[in-house]
Design a protein around this motif. Sequence first.
Motif, PDB file in Angstrom:
ATOM      1  N   ARG A 199       7.109  -3.887   1.391  1.00  0.00           N
ATOM      2  CA  ARG A 199       8.211  -5.039   1.545  1.00  0.00           C
ATOM      3  C   ARG A 199       9.457  -4.660   2.258  1.00  0.00           C
ATOM      4  O   ARG A 199      10.174  -5.441   2.808  1.00  0.00           O
ATOM      5  N   THR A 200       9.669  -3.338   2.059  1.00  0.00           N
ATOM      6  CA  THR A 200      10.774  -2.861   2.563  1.00  0.00           C
ATOM      7  C   THR A 200      10.790  -2.398   4.181  1.00  0.00           C
ATOM      8  O   THR A 200       9.575  -2.577   4.685  1.00  0.00           O
ATOM      9  N   VAL A 201      12.082  -2.226   4.649  1.00  0.00           N
ATOM     10  CA  VAL A 201      12.087  -2.066   6.265  1.00  0.00           C
ATOM     11  C   VAL A 201      12.562  -0.671   6.094  1.00  0.00           C
ATOM     12  O   VAL A 201      13.296  -0.080   5.298  1.00  0.00           O
ATOM     13  N   PRO A 202      12.226   0.058   7.382  1.00  0.00           N
ATOM     14  CA  PRO A 202      11.382  -0.413   8.379  1.00  0.00           C
ATOM     15  C   PRO A 202      10.064  -0.305   7.857  1.00  0.00           C
ATOM     16  O   PRO A 202       9.432   0.238   7.145  1.00  0.00           O
ATOM     17  N   ASN A 203       9.006  -1.138   8.897  1.00  0.00           N
ATOM     18  CA  ASN A 203       7.808  -1.406   8.481  1.00  0.00           C
ATOM     19  C   ASN A 203       7.093  -0.985   9.840  1.00  0.00           C
ATOM     20  O   ASN A 203       7.231  -2.130  10.692  1.00  0.00           O
ATOM     21  N   VAL A 204       6.439   0.008  10.113  1.00  0.00           N
ATOM     22  CA  VAL A 204       6.058   0.320  11.386  1.00  0.00           C
ATOM     23  C   VAL A 204       4.488   0.025  11.596  1.00  0.00           C
ATOM     24  O   VAL A 204       3.646   0.639  10.780  1.00  0.00           O
ATOM     25  N   LEU A 205       3.967  -0.908  12.467  1.00  0.00           N
ATOM     26  CA  LEU A 205       2.672  -1.323  12.309  1.00  0.00           C
ATOM     27  C   LEU A 205       2.111  -0.893  13.707  1.00  0.00           C
ATOM     28  O   LEU A 205       2.671  -1.035  14.675  1.00  0.00           O
ATOM     29  N   VAL A 206       0.821  -0.254  13.737  1.00  0.00           N
ATOM     30  CA  VAL A 206      -0.063  -0.083  15.102  1.00  0.00           C
ATOM     31  C   VAL A 206      -1.278  -0.805  14.928  1.00  0.00           C
ATOM     32  O   VAL A 206      -1.978  -0.709  13.918  1.00  0.00           O
ATOM     33  N   ASN A 207      -1.521  -1.684  15.762  1.00  0.00           N
ATOM     34  CA  ASN A 207      -2.677  -2.525  15.808  1.00  0.00           C
ATOM     35  C   ASN A 207      -2.666  -3.293  14.512  1.00  0.00           C
ATOM     36  O   ASN A 207      -3.921  -3.258  14.001  1.00  0.00           O
ATOM     37  N   GLY A 208      -1.688  -3.636  13.948  1.00  0.00           N
ATOM     38  CA  GLY A 208      -1.486  -4.533  12.820  1.00  0.00           C
ATOM     39  C   GLY A 208      -1.783  -3.880  11.557  1.00  0.00           C
ATOM     40  O   GLY A 208      -1.702  -4.389  10.415  1.00  0.00           O
ATOM     41  N   SER A 210       0.137  -0.671   8.998  1.00  0.00           N
ATOM     42  CA  SER A 210       1.343  -0.213   8.733  1.00  0.00           C
ATOM     43  C   SER A 210       1.065   1.237   8.559  1.00  0.00           C
ATOM     44  O   SER A 210       0.109   1.906   7.782  1.00  0.00           O
ATOM     45  N   ILE A 211       1.972   2.163   9.297  1.00  0.00           N
ATOM     46  CA  ILE A 211       1.865   3.557   8.898  1.00  0.00           C
ATOM     47  C   ILE A 211       3.260   4.197   8.388  1.00  0.00           C
ATOM     48  O   ILE A 211       3.417   5.502   8.132  1.00  0.00           O
ATOM     49  N   GLY A 212       4.079   3.273   7.673  1.00  0.00           N
ATOM     50  CA  GLY A 212       4.699   3.650   6.534  1.00  0.00           C
ATOM     51  C   GLY A 212       6.270   3.166   7.115  1.00  0.00           C
ATOM     52  O   GLY A 212       6.534   2.364   8.278  1.00  0.00           O
ATOM     53  N   GLY A 213       7.213   3.766   6.433  1.00  0.00           N
ATOM     54  CA  GLY A 213       8.518   3.428   6.780  1.00  0.00           C
ATOM     55  C   GLY A 213       9.385   4.570   7.291  1.00  0.00           C
ATOM     56  O   GLY A 213       8.893   5.314   8.018  1.00  0.00           O
ATOM     57  N   GLY A 214      10.741   4.659   7.285  1.00  0.00           N
ATOM     58  CA  GLY A 214      11.514   5.665   8.004  1.00  0.00           C
ATOM     59  C   GLY A 214      11.247   7.077   7.412  1.00  0.00           C
ATOM     60  O   GLY A 214      11.052   7.969   8.530  1.00  0.00           O
ATOM     61  N   ASP A 215      11.034   7.456   6.358  1.00  0.00           N
ATOM     62  CA  ASP A 215      10.876   8.589   5.860  1.00  0.00           C
ATOM     63  C   ASP A 215       9.316   9.107   6.433  1.00  0.00           C
ATOM     64  O   ASP A 215       9.328  10.357   6.841  1.00  0.00           O
ATOM     65  N   ASP A 216       8.316   8.121   6.513  1.00  0.00           N
ATOM     66  CA  ASP A 216       7.083   8.416   6.913  1.00  0.00           C
ATOM     67  C   ASP A 216       7.021   8.791   8.389  1.00  0.00           C
ATOM     68  O   ASP A 216       6.365   9.849   8.890  1.00  0.00           O
ATOM     69  N   ILE A 217       7.938   8.128   9.055  1.00  0.00           N
ATOM     70  CA  ILE A 217       7.915   8.258  10.559  1.00  0.00           C
ATOM     71  C   ILE A 217       8.528   9.707  10.938  1.00  0.00           C
ATOM     72  O   ILE A 217       8.084  10.356  11.792  1.00  0.00           O
ATOM     73  N   ALA A 218       9.777   9.748  10.066  1.00  0.00           N
ATOM     74  CA  ALA A 218      10.255  11.270  10.198  1.00  0.00           C
ATOM     75  C   ALA A 218       9.377  12.189   9.879  1.00  0.00           C
ATOM     76  O   ALA A 218       9.392  13.319  10.437  1.00  0.00           O
TER      77      ALA A 218
END
Length: 251
Positions: A199-208, A210-218
């Motif tokens: 439910r929280t942001v950011p929410n990064v989607l690849v082909n629909g 989710s691969i996670g939020g800010g901490d996951d991307i970092a």
Amino acid sequence: MPTQRRMRLIVVAVLAILFLTFYYSGEASSIQNQKFYRSTLNAMRAKEDAKHAKQQDKIQDAIPRQGSKVEHVDSANSEHPVIPPAKQSEEMEEISIAGRTKMTVPKNKDVQGSSSSDSKVEDKEESTDHLDAKSELNSILKRSPVIIFSKSYCPYSKRAKSILLDRYSISPKPFVVELDQHPIGPGLQELLAQNTGRRTVPNVLVNGKSIGGGDDIAALDQSDELASTLRTMGGKWVAEVTRAAPSEGQL
């Protein structure tokens, strides 16, 4: 030897004694029979009187006394009005039912119940909003294989956007959706929570997906796994993913 006259007196005396004996014995028996009969008759009359008095008491109990209030012992079996009386503070009004009878109800209320009507309207509005959000989400997912759902004021969103847009060259370029500026942003965020579990942001989607939020991307960026993750999940839809050389400010 007694004389003839004395014999007559003896016979008369014996007869008199016998007569008196039979007379009094018969009278005593008659008296006893009369006493038994009268006692039996009195007992029967007393029984009939008691039965009649009991019936009269039942009839009197069944008829409420004049001026007394009838109390219902079992309140569960008592009948209640179809529409409960309104509070004294509520204003009442009469409405016509089927053009024949009238019913008193609180103002601004209808017989069917305005609450159920309001509930149906709200359910219809929620269903419409859900369909609009679903249609909009499908339209957004067509813009790019990589979608960043963000909020313009969120520092974690800014961090994820900085990594994906500044540190990497991704083709096609990730598409950013600022939920706080989107007309149906809350509906999209609710739909994302249902579909991705986030439910929280950011929410990064690849082909629909989710691969996670800010901490996951970092974390993926720091472990040099972000590019490979985007290529694997993006498949043929991601043409290029390269990591740009860090600038002096990022060292």
